[in-house]
Design a protein around this motif. Structure first.
Motif, PDB file in Angstrom:
ATOM      1  N   SER A   1      -3.201  17.921  37.926  1.00  0.00           N
ATOM      2  CA  SER A   1      -4.226  17.745  36.892  1.00  0.00           C
ATOM      3  C   SER A   1      -4.391  16.272  36.508  1.00  0.00           C
ATOM      4  CB  SER A   1      -3.853  18.582  35.672  1.00  0.00           C
ATOM      5  OG  SER A   1      -4.802  18.440  34.658  1.00  0.00           O
ATOM      6  N   ALA A   2      -3.265  15.570  36.349  1.00  0.00           N
ATOM      7  CA  ALA A   2      -3.327  14.150  35.968  1.00  0.00           C
ATOM      8  C   ALA A   2      -3.991  13.321  37.060  1.00  0.00           C
ATOM      9  CB  ALA A   2      -1.929  13.626  35.659  1.00  0.00           C
ATOM     10  N   LEU A   3      -3.686  13.619  38.313  1.00  0.00           N
ATOM     11  CA  LEU A   3      -4.332  12.886  39.409  1.00  0.00           C
ATOM     12  C   LEU A   3      -5.841  13.118  39.410  1.00  0.00           C
ATOM     13  CD1 LEU A   3      -1.972  13.184  42.506  1.00  0.00           C
ATOM     14  CD2 LEU A   3      -2.732  11.106  41.354  1.00  0.00           C
ATOM     15  N   ALA A   4      -6.243  14.323  39.095  1.00  0.00           N
ATOM     16  CA  ALA A   4      -7.679  14.620  39.035  1.00  0.00           C
ATOM     17  C   ALA A   4      -8.350  13.834  37.909  1.00  0.00           C
ATOM     18  CB  ALA A   4      -7.902  16.122  38.842  1.00  0.00           C
ATOM     19  N   ARG A   5      -7.644  13.655  36.790  1.00  0.00           N
ATOM     20  CA  ARG A   5      -8.196  12.911  35.652  1.00  0.00           C
ATOM     21  C   ARG A   5      -8.213  11.412  35.890  1.00  0.00           C
ATOM     22  NH1 ARG A   5      -4.882  15.942  32.867  1.00  0.00           N
ATOM     23  NH2 ARG A   5      -3.456  14.257  32.392  1.00  0.00           N
ATOM     24  N   THR A   6      -7.157  10.893  36.508  1.00  0.00           N
ATOM     25  CA  THR A   6      -6.987   9.440  36.581  1.00  0.00           C
ATOM     26  C   THR A   6      -7.407   8.824  37.900  1.00  0.00           C
ATOM     27  OG1 THR A   6      -4.716   9.573  37.418  1.00  0.00           O
ATOM     28  CG2 THR A   6      -5.001   9.573  35.017  1.00  0.00           C
ATOM     29  N   GLY A   7      -7.454   9.633  38.945  1.00  0.00           N
ATOM     30  CA  GLY A   7      -7.680   9.082  40.273  1.00  0.00           C
ATOM     31  C   GLY A   7      -6.368   8.617  40.863  1.00  0.00           C
ATOM     32  N   PRO A   8      -6.404   7.999  42.041  1.00  0.00           N
ATOM     33  CA  PRO A   8      -5.175   7.593  42.717  1.00  0.00           C
ATOM     34  C   PRO A   8      -4.286   6.726  41.826  1.00  0.00           C
ATOM     35  CG  PRO A   8      -7.046   7.338  44.180  1.00  0.00           C
ATOM     36  CD  PRO A   8      -7.599   7.662  42.816  1.00  0.00           C
ATOM     37  N   ARG A   9      -3.010   7.062  41.802  1.00  0.00           N
ATOM     38  CA  ARG A   9      -2.023   6.334  41.003  1.00  0.00           C
ATOM     39  C   ARG A   9      -0.692   6.371  41.733  1.00  0.00           C
ATOM     40  NH1 ARG A   9      -5.726   4.875  38.354  1.00  0.00           N
ATOM     41  NH2 ARG A   9      -6.144   5.179  36.168  1.00  0.00           N
ATOM     42  N   SER A  10       0.135   5.407  41.424  1.00  0.00           N
ATOM     43  CA  SER A  10       1.514   5.454  41.903  1.00  0.00           C
ATOM     44  C   SER A  10       2.279   6.439  41.019  1.00  0.00           C
ATOM     45  CB  SER A  10       2.157   4.073  41.818  1.00  0.00           C
ATOM     46  OG  SER A  10       2.355   3.715  40.455  1.00  0.00           O
ATOM     47  N   ALA A  11       3.433   6.872  41.491  1.00  0.00           N
ATOM     48  CA  ALA A  11       4.253   7.787  40.693  1.00  0.00           C
ATOM     49  C   ALA A  11       4.632   7.136  39.361  1.00  0.00           C
ATOM     50  CB  ALA A  11       5.497   8.194  41.471  1.00  0.00           C
ATOM     51  N   ALA A  12       4.927   5.845  39.393  1.00  0.00           N
ATOM     52  CA  ALA A  12       5.300   5.137  38.166  1.00  0.00           C
ATOM     53  C   ALA A  12       4.133   5.089  37.173  1.00  0.00           C
ATOM     54  CB  ALA A  12       5.775   3.729  38.491  1.00  0.00           C
ATOM     55  N   GLU A  13       2.922   4.887  37.672  1.00  0.00           N
ATOM     56  CA  GLU A  13       1.754   4.844  36.788  1.00  0.00           C
ATOM     57  C   GLU A  13       1.408   6.221  36.241  1.00  0.00           C
ATOM     58  OE1 GLU A  13      -0.914   1.277  38.747  1.00  0.00           O
ATOM     59  OE2 GLU A  13      -0.886   3.238  39.740  1.00  0.00           O
ATOM     60  N   LEU A  14       1.663   7.248  37.027  1.00  0.00           N
ATOM     61  CA  LEU A  14       1.322   8.613  36.632  1.00  0.00           C
ATOM     62  C   LEU A  14       2.338   9.202  35.657  1.00  0.00           C
ATOM     63  CD1 LEU A  14      -1.035  10.432  37.387  1.00  0.00           C
ATOM     64  CD2 LEU A  14       0.401  11.444  39.152  1.00  0.00           C
ATOM     65  N   ALA A  15       3.575   8.737  35.721  1.00  0.00           N
ATOM     66  CA  ALA A  15       4.660   9.304  34.921  1.00  0.00           C
ATOM     67  C   ALA A  15       4.339   9.423  33.424  1.00  0.00           C
ATOM     68  CB  ALA A  15       5.947   8.521  35.152  1.00  0.00           C
ATOM     69  N   PRO A  16       3.825   8.381  32.762  1.00  0.00           N
ATOM     70  CA  PRO A  16       3.537   8.522  31.328  1.00  0.00           C
ATOM     71  C   PRO A  16       2.464   9.586  31.040  1.00  0.00           C
ATOM     72  CG  PRO A  16       3.518   6.204  31.964  1.00  0.00           C
ATOM     73  CD  PRO A  16       3.591   7.003  33.222  1.00  0.00           C
ATOM     74  N   ASP A  17       1.483   9.725  31.919  1.00  0.00           N
ATOM     75  CA  ASP A  17       0.436  10.731  31.716  1.00  0.00           C
ATOM     76  C   ASP A  17       0.986  12.143  31.848  1.00  0.00           C
ATOM     77  OD1 ASP A  17      -1.511   8.832  31.308  1.00  0.00           O
ATOM     78  OD2 ASP A  17      -2.260   8.893  33.360  1.00  0.00           O
ATOM     79  N   VAL A  18       1.976  12.316  32.700  1.00  0.00           N
ATOM     80  CA  VAL A  18       2.548  13.633  32.965  1.00  0.00           C
ATOM     81  C   VAL A  18       3.681  13.954  31.991  1.00  0.00           C
ATOM     82  CG1 VAL A  18       3.686  15.039  34.736  1.00  0.00           C
ATOM     83  CG2 VAL A  18       1.875  13.478  35.382  1.00  0.00           C
ATOM     84  N   GLY A  19       4.315  12.917  31.466  1.00  0.00           N
ATOM     85  CA  GLY A  19       5.395  13.118  30.513  1.00  0.00           C
ATOM     86  C   GLY A  19       6.754  13.327  31.156  1.00  0.00           C
ATOM     87  N   ILE A  20       6.906  12.859  32.388  1.00  0.00           N
ATOM     88  CA  ILE A  20       8.198  12.897  33.075  1.00  0.00           C
ATOM     89  C   ILE A  20       8.422  11.536  33.728  1.00  0.00           C
ATOM     90  CG2 ILE A  20       8.258  15.385  33.470  1.00  0.00           C
ATOM     91  CD1 ILE A  20       7.182  14.942  36.260  1.00  0.00           C
ATOM     92  N   ASP A  21       9.628  11.310  34.215  1.00  0.00           N
ATOM     93  CA  ASP A  21       9.900  10.013  34.821  1.00  0.00           C
ATOM     94  C   ASP A  21       9.345   9.930  36.243  1.00  0.00           C
ATOM     95  OD1 ASP A  21      11.732  11.356  36.473  1.00  0.00           O
ATOM     96  OD2 ASP A  21      13.470  10.659  35.365  1.00  0.00           O
TER      97      ASP A  21
END
Length: 156
Positions: free
Chosen positions: A55-75
């Motif tokens: 879901s977060a990737l669909a909202r934000t577009g391509p991201r690294s795992a580190a960039e996506l982590a805060p949006d997902v709420g996990i490390d």
């Protein structure tokens, strides 16, 4: 003076009511239960654990795992593990970051985009069904006010 104090108490009570309702919505257990319902029968790799990454990737577009982590709420390592499951299911692929060749971006595949569309359709249907007994116009008014609250409220 008494009127102003009464108004503040009523307003503060409304704030407490909203905060309490948001607390229920934001609990991990509440989200996990909803994600479990939404992903039921979606196939390999899509479940309540991987749903937030998809879901977060669909909202934000391509991201690294580190960039996506805060949006997902996990490390970052948690995102990486979930992304690996999504990759094995053909929903996510990894690409070199054009700005930093050492980094990898997580990108939704075509199948991943179709899966997200189905999940969003399921979520909309679930919400619509839960509002079916509301009086005419009330759900529409709620939607407008919720949109305004998210745009102008404390989470803006």
């Amino acid at each position: 003076m008494r009127h102003a104090r009464y108004s503040w108490c009523v307003d503060n009570e409304v704030g407490h009511e909203i905060a309490e309702a948001l607390g229920v919505l934001l609990r991990r257990t509440t989200r996990a239960q909803l994600h479990r319902q939404l992903t039921e029968g979606m196939g390999e790799g899509v479940d309540e654990v991987t749903y937030p990454v998809l879901s977060a990737l669909a909202r934000t577009g391509p991201r690294s795992a580190a960039e996506l982590a805060p949006d997902v709420g996990i490390d970052r390592s948690g995102v990486t593990r979930r992304a690996s499951r999504l990759e094995a299911a053909g929903l996510v692929r990894r690409e070199a970051d054009p700005e930093d060749r050492r980094a990898q971006l997580l990108v939704l595949t075509e199948q991943g985009r179709h899966t997200v569309a189905e999940l969003r359709g399921r979520l909309a249907a679930h919400i619509t069904a839960s509002l079916a007994d509301w009086p005419p116009g009330e759900a529409e008014a709620f939607a407008r006010r919720l949109r305004r609250f998210t745009a102008e409220g404390p989470f803006a």
